[in-house]
Design a protein around this motif. Structure first.
Motif: not given
Length: 145
Positions: A20, A32, A34, A44, A78, A81, A89, A91, A113
């Motif tokens: 990020l 965060v 996600v 995010v 959701t 993280q 992050v 995914l 966001h």
């Protein structure tokens, strides 16, 4: 509240991690959330911002079947993280599949966001909506404001 603005082009690594933007790392240090976003993107949120939105949404959806269905889908997709030491992050495979992410990604600021897009999908989205954006001017915001 942090303000997230701009467009960034990080690459997704082979382990499903995405870096990020460095300028947002302090704001995201507490963790965060996600989520599946709109238009096959990922959203995010800072945890605190997500919690405020979630609490309002749940309270407003109690008597609305469509709202409850949307929130079930939203919450089920959701993942909480923490950014690693390099600001990445992780995914999930489900998120990568939902957003059709390839190695080339785009992270855009959406004020409260961030959104993660596959780079080609983002270009297609922009091309599809450019004329509407150009023609709307301030009239699109008049209905919001």
């Amino acid at each position: 509240m942090a303000r997230f603005l701009g467009t960034y082009t990080p690459k997704l690594d082979d382990k499903g991690r995405l870096t990020l933007p460095a300028k947002f790392r302090d704001a995201l240090a507490g963790g965060v959330m996600v989520t599946r976003g709109q238009d096959r993107s990922l959203s995010v949120y800072r945890i605190d911002d997500y919690d405020v939105i979630a609490e309002k949404a749940v309270a407003a959806s109690r008597n609305e079947p469509e709202a409850r269905a949307y929130l079930r889908y939203f919450f089920a997709g959701t993942d909480e993280q923490r950014l690693d030491g390099q600001g990445r992050v992780s995914l999930s495979a489900e998120h990568r599949e939902y957003a059709e992410l390839t190695k080339e990604c785009v992270v855009i600021g959406s004020f409260d966001h961030l959104e993660i897009w596959d780079a080609e999908k983002w270009r297609e989205y922009q091309a599809q909506h450019e004329e509407a954006f150009s023609n709307a001017g301030s009239s699109a915001l008049d209905s919001i404001l």
